[in-house]
Design a protein around this motif. Structure first.
Motif, PDB file in Angstrom:
ATOM      1  N   ALA C 129       0.825  -1.210   0.000  1.00  0.00           N
ATOM      2  CA  ALA C 129       0.000   0.000   0.000  1.00  0.00           C
ATOM      3  C   ALA C 129       0.856   1.256   0.000  1.00  0.00           C
ATOM      4  CB  ALA C 129      -0.948  -0.029   1.187  1.00  0.00           C
TER       5      ALA C 129
ATOM      6  N   ARG D  74      16.226  -8.840  13.440  1.00  0.00           N
ATOM      7  CA  ARG D  74      15.891  -7.441  13.722  1.00  0.00           C
ATOM      8  C   ARG D  74      15.947  -7.113  15.218  1.00  0.00           C
ATOM      9  NH1 ARG D  74      12.982  -4.580   9.782  1.00  0.00           N
ATOM     10  NH2 ARG D  74      14.185  -4.728   7.860  1.00  0.00           N
ATOM     11  N   ALA D  94       2.472  -9.208   4.061  1.00  0.00           N
ATOM     12  CA  ALA D  94       1.895  -7.998   4.649  1.00  0.00           C
ATOM     13  C   ALA D  94       1.568  -8.169   6.129  1.00  0.00           C
ATOM     14  CB  ALA D  94       0.630  -7.587   3.892  1.00  0.00           C
ATOM     15  N   ALA D  95       1.378  -9.424   6.575  1.00  0.00           N
ATOM     16  CA  ALA D  95       1.064  -9.674   7.982  1.00  0.00           C
ATOM     17  C   ALA D  95       2.275 -10.186   8.760  1.00  0.00           C
ATOM     18  CB  ALA D  95      -0.077 -10.690   8.091  1.00  0.00           C
ATOM     19  N   GLY D  97       5.738 -10.248   7.512  1.00  0.00           N
ATOM     20  CA  GLY D  97       7.035  -9.672   7.194  1.00  0.00           C
ATOM     21  C   GLY D  97       7.409  -8.560   8.161  1.00  0.00           C
ATOM     22  N   PRO D  99       9.100  -4.645   8.767  1.00  0.00           N
ATOM     23  CA  PRO D  99       9.142  -3.394   7.997  1.00  0.00           C
ATOM     24  C   PRO D  99      10.421  -3.288   7.163  1.00  0.00           C
ATOM     25  CG  PRO D  99       8.440  -2.951  10.254  1.00  0.00           C
ATOM     26  CD  PRO D  99       8.897  -4.386  10.208  1.00  0.00           C
TER      27      PRO D  99
ATOM     28  N   LYS F  71      -1.310  -7.558  12.822  1.00  0.00           N
ATOM     29  CA  LYS F  71      -1.127  -8.767  11.999  1.00  0.00           C
ATOM     30  C   LYS F  71      -2.475  -9.328  11.559  1.00  0.00           C
ATOM     31  CE  LYS F  71       3.048 -10.312  14.323  1.00  0.00           C
ATOM     32  NZ  LYS F  71       3.999  -9.549  13.525  1.00  0.00           N
ATOM     33  N   ARG F  74      -4.002  -7.275   8.835  1.00  0.00           N
ATOM     34  CA  ARG F  74      -3.341  -7.494   7.556  1.00  0.00           C
ATOM     35  C   ARG F  74      -3.684  -8.865   6.954  1.00  0.00           C
ATOM     36  NH1 ARG F  74       1.204  -4.359   6.290  1.00  0.00           N
ATOM     37  NH2 ARG F  74       0.579  -2.179   6.496  1.00  0.00           N
ATOM     38  N   GLU F  75      -4.038  -9.827   7.813  1.00  0.00           N
ATOM     39  CA  GLU F  75      -4.498 -11.117   7.267  1.00  0.00           C
ATOM     40  C   GLU F  75      -5.853 -10.939   6.571  1.00  0.00           C
ATOM     41  OE1 GLU F  75      -4.421 -13.640  10.649  1.00  0.00           O
ATOM     42  OE2 GLU F  75      -2.223 -13.789  10.675  1.00  0.00           O
ATOM     43  N   PRO F  78      -4.520  -7.240   3.199  1.00  0.00           N
ATOM     44  CA  PRO F  78      -3.061  -7.063   3.163  1.00  0.00           C
ATOM     45  C   PRO F  78      -2.602  -5.622   2.961  1.00  0.00           C
ATOM     46  CG  PRO F  78      -3.754  -8.876   1.750  1.00  0.00           C
ATOM     47  CD  PRO F  78      -4.997  -8.159   2.163  1.00  0.00           C
ATOM     48  N   ALA F  79      -3.488  -4.742   2.514  1.00  0.00           N
ATOM     49  CA  ALA F  79      -3.096  -3.351   2.274  1.00  0.00           C
ATOM     50  C   ALA F  79      -3.610  -2.421   3.362  1.00  0.00           C
ATOM     51  CB  ALA F  79      -3.615  -2.895   0.908  1.00  0.00           C
ATOM     52  N   TRP F  93       9.645  -2.021  16.930  1.00  0.00           N
ATOM     53  CA  TRP F  93       8.929  -1.900  15.664  1.00  0.00           C
ATOM     54  C   TRP F  93       9.626  -2.643  14.526  1.00  0.00           C
ATOM     55  CZ3 TRP F  93      10.302   0.811  11.081  1.00  0.00           C
ATOM     56  CH2 TRP F  93       9.273   0.945  10.144  1.00  0.00           C
ATOM     57  N   ALA F  94      10.938  -2.543  14.472  1.00  0.00           N
ATOM     58  CA  ALA F  94      11.691  -3.157  13.371  1.00  0.00           C
ATOM     59  C   ALA F  94      11.550  -4.673  13.351  1.00  0.00           C
ATOM     60  CB  ALA F  94      13.168  -2.768  13.451  1.00  0.00           C
ATOM     61  N   ALA F  95      11.242  -5.266  14.490  1.00  0.00           N
ATOM     62  CA  ALA F  95      11.087  -6.720  14.561  1.00  0.00           C
ATOM     63  C   ALA F  95       9.620  -7.150  14.590  1.00  0.00           C
ATOM     64  CB  ALA F  95      11.803  -7.279  15.796  1.00  0.00           C
ATOM     65  N   LYS F  96       8.765  -6.347  15.208  1.00  0.00           N
ATOM     66  CA  LYS F  96       7.380  -6.775  15.448  1.00  0.00           C
ATOM     67  C   LYS F  96       6.346  -6.040  14.604  1.00  0.00           C
ATOM     68  CE  LYS F  96       8.042  -8.461  20.145  1.00  0.00           C
ATOM     69  NZ  LYS F  96       7.612  -8.361  21.551  1.00  0.00           N
ATOM     70  N   GLY F  97       6.750  -4.936  13.970  1.00  0.00           N
ATOM     71  CA  GLY F  97       5.804  -4.188  13.156  1.00  0.00           C
ATOM     72  C   GLY F  97       5.543  -4.878  11.824  1.00  0.00           C
ATOM     73  N   VAL F  98       4.457  -4.495  11.172  1.00  0.00           N
ATOM     74  CA  VAL F  98       4.179  -5.011   9.829  1.00  0.00           C
ATOM     75  C   VAL F  98       4.759  -4.052   8.792  1.00  0.00           C
ATOM     76  CG1 VAL F  98       2.111  -6.301  10.484  1.00  0.00           C
ATOM     77  CG2 VAL F  98       1.892  -3.907   9.777  1.00  0.00           C
ATOM     78  N   PRO F  99       5.018  -4.560   7.571  1.00  0.00           N
ATOM     79  CA  PRO F  99       5.544  -3.681   6.513  1.00  0.00           C
ATOM     80  C   PRO F  99       4.610  -2.503   6.233  1.00  0.00           C
ATOM     81  CG  PRO F  99       5.735  -5.992   5.855  1.00  0.00           C
ATOM     82  CD  PRO F  99       4.908  -5.969   7.112  1.00  0.00           C
ATOM     83  N   ASN F 100       5.219  -1.380   5.830  1.00  0.00           N
ATOM     84  CA  ASN F 100       4.459  -0.192   5.434  1.00  0.00           C
ATOM     85  C   ASN F 100       3.533   0.334   6.521  1.00  0.00           C
ATOM     86  OD1 ASN F 100       5.561  -0.234   2.813  1.00  0.00           O
ATOM     87  ND2 ASN F 100       4.084  -1.778   2.199  1.00  0.00           N
ATOM     88  N   ILE F 102       3.360   2.854  10.204  1.00  0.00           N
ATOM     89  CA  ILE F 102       4.017   4.015  10.810  1.00  0.00           C
ATOM     90  C   ILE F 102       3.901   3.891  12.317  1.00  0.00           C
ATOM     91  CG2 ILE F 102       3.836   6.523  11.166  1.00  0.00           C
ATOM     92  CD1 ILE F 102       3.074   6.844   8.268  1.00  0.00           C
ATOM     93  N   LEU F 103       4.998   4.234  13.015  1.00  0.00           N
ATOM     94  CA  LEU F 103       4.989   4.212  14.470  1.00  0.00           C
ATOM     95  C   LEU F 103       5.159   5.622  15.016  1.00  0.00           C
ATOM     96  CD1 LEU F 103       6.483   1.703  16.869  1.00  0.00           C
ATOM     97  CD2 LEU F 103       7.320   4.032  17.052  1.00  0.00           C
TER      98      LEU F 103
END
Lengths: 131, 131, 131, 131, 131, 131
Positions: C129, D74, D94-95, D97, D99, F71, F74-75, F78-79, F93-100, F102-103
């Motif tokens: 997105a 990470r 997306a769920a 992966g 960041p 998560k 996003r399941e 996905p967007a 965040w770098a380990a537990k956040g989802v892609p794309n 914002i924190l």
């Protein structure tokens, strides 16, 4: 959340300073005005207050201009968010600006300033290696 | 398409220069080596050859270092693609680098250099206002 | 992984076609050459082969130019990666190009093409997105 | 520049492992193969070798899959570059992966892998706060 | 800074026009309403006022729709910021939109519009080659 | 445009919840408060209301924390745009956040939240393959 994010502002022009001050306050930031580039560098080095970003005009009274203050800020914190404001020096940004900074050309809307500060803060808080 | 994109390279270290030269040639670029920062600035100003990007080490023989050459290149062409190579000065990029540049830290793989040059050229050719 | 990603290529100029073909093959892609814009649209609509990206020149023989083929490709698949190649029409990209496309200006290095295709494929596979 | 950037690779499928190994080597990287997710985590924690990026398949022998190895990497280094390879699990990125990671869907071209690693390394070396 | 950035707005729907007008004014912009696509093109060509961005609905009265106005604006200025507003035509953006534009889908919040305009203006003022 | 974009909010801290609620409302969004992570997942699965984004604190009452809710969201989609708010867990965040995602780190300005939601919504509405 009693504290607000403090934004260091260097702007000699009283009219623009008023606009910047009001825009940041309305956005929920706490502007802290420095009277000159030298004072701003002293404040950043002092470390008494945790500034979250720098908003600076290019042409400043005194020996240190906005390009130079931004470099000093980045020497202290390489990820420090920088927003330049300028009326005449926009074409110099590509040569004199620091990486990952934003330049606002006068006239600008207050919303542009608030968005610029927010974009840089939102991107910078977590460790963001690649874009 | 008889011509190749010419990349201006400033690299004192013979070993690295060889790696850069081979990587760019293998990628289909034509590397043009400048002996010093001053010579590079002269070549960029001369305008005889249309260089498409600058690849420069930071520590250079002579009075002009890589940070300075990049600034000069951007004064001539504000959109000029810049790739810095450095072993020791990576932490200075945030203060001394120009906007929209890429820094490669030694040791780097040749593919990183070719990708960096390609990314900047691909993004820069058309007028790309916002990202 | 017996299959390779198939890239649809429309390029009238034999010399450039040879460069594109070799660059993609060396990068591990499988180029599929279309003789005209109309044939490319037919192939994309047919759906027999799953093309992963389009590389197209702007000026093509026949009634459909590269700008138009790209639009058709995006009507079929809104996320389809598009790379334009042009010698003369670069300044038209901002008005005639599709969003999230890359334009290569001749002369270009083969590495630029391979990087452009790879960038778009790498970004496009998962649902991405925001940037 | 005697050293090459070392890339940690976890890939059970021998054919894919061969492709990844050859692509990285050709690009000038030094691939280091881990036999399982658990071994990769041990290697990353050990800190004997400075790995510069992780390339991992999703489905791995043993208890730790690729999603989990990336999270562990990470936790050790929040800016660590991650490239996932998958045939079937692309829609889970997306769920599951992390960041700022890149996902390659099989079949992929070797150039895509090399570009992905290069993009993440090029972006990650200097402190890059905002995009 | 007596002037405000002027934003050209084409919106037939009175209710949406009111929302756009108020949002831009509250953000510190000066909205200038064009009655049709043809009038907007005339205003942009005239060059009497320096418009900083275009906000346009897709479906417009008259022969010229929003997709077409944006193309014309980009022929005049290749870096001109474009924001489309649409209720129904969002899926056409990937084929009919111009590069580096933003599309807002109804219903949208006024803050989305102000952020979109600000993002494009902030990115576009200096010469920003690569992203 | 009678509807407003509905933003799902999970925030246990009453003071922060008030700030988030007011900021979103002022920006023209309609906040919908969920009492816990479990309730949020139920609402997202139910599909009765079309939520446009999730704003969630990390530490939540009950068994499901903010990382887990994101998560799950996003399941389902996905967007789906995700904004995390945290005081203490930013380094995770770098380990537990989802892609794309914002924190936002506390303390944050209301404008940062509104900009974050707007950025993700503006980027996400059309099919945006590459960045």
């Amino acid at each position: 959340m009693e504290d607000l994010p403090v934004i260091l502002v260097i702007e000699d022009d009283q009219a623009i300073q008023g606009i910047v001050d009001e825009a940041l306050t309305d956005g929920g930031f706490e502007p802290a005005i420095a009277a000159s580039g030298a004072e701003a560098v002293t404040l950043l080095k002092g470390g008494q207050i945790k500034y979250r970003a720098l908003v600076t005009d290019i042409n400043l009274l005194g020996r240190i201009d906005g390009w130079e203050v931004a470099k000093r800020a980045r020497e202290i914190d390489p990820a420090f968010p920088i927003i330049y404001i300028t009326g005449a020096a926009a074409d110099q940004w590509a040569a004199k600006g620091v990486p990952n900074s934003i330049l606002l050309t006068k006239p600008f809307a207050p919303a542009q300033l608030v968005t610029a500060v927010s974009q840089l803060l939102n991107a910078g808080s977590p460790p963001t290696a690649p874009a």
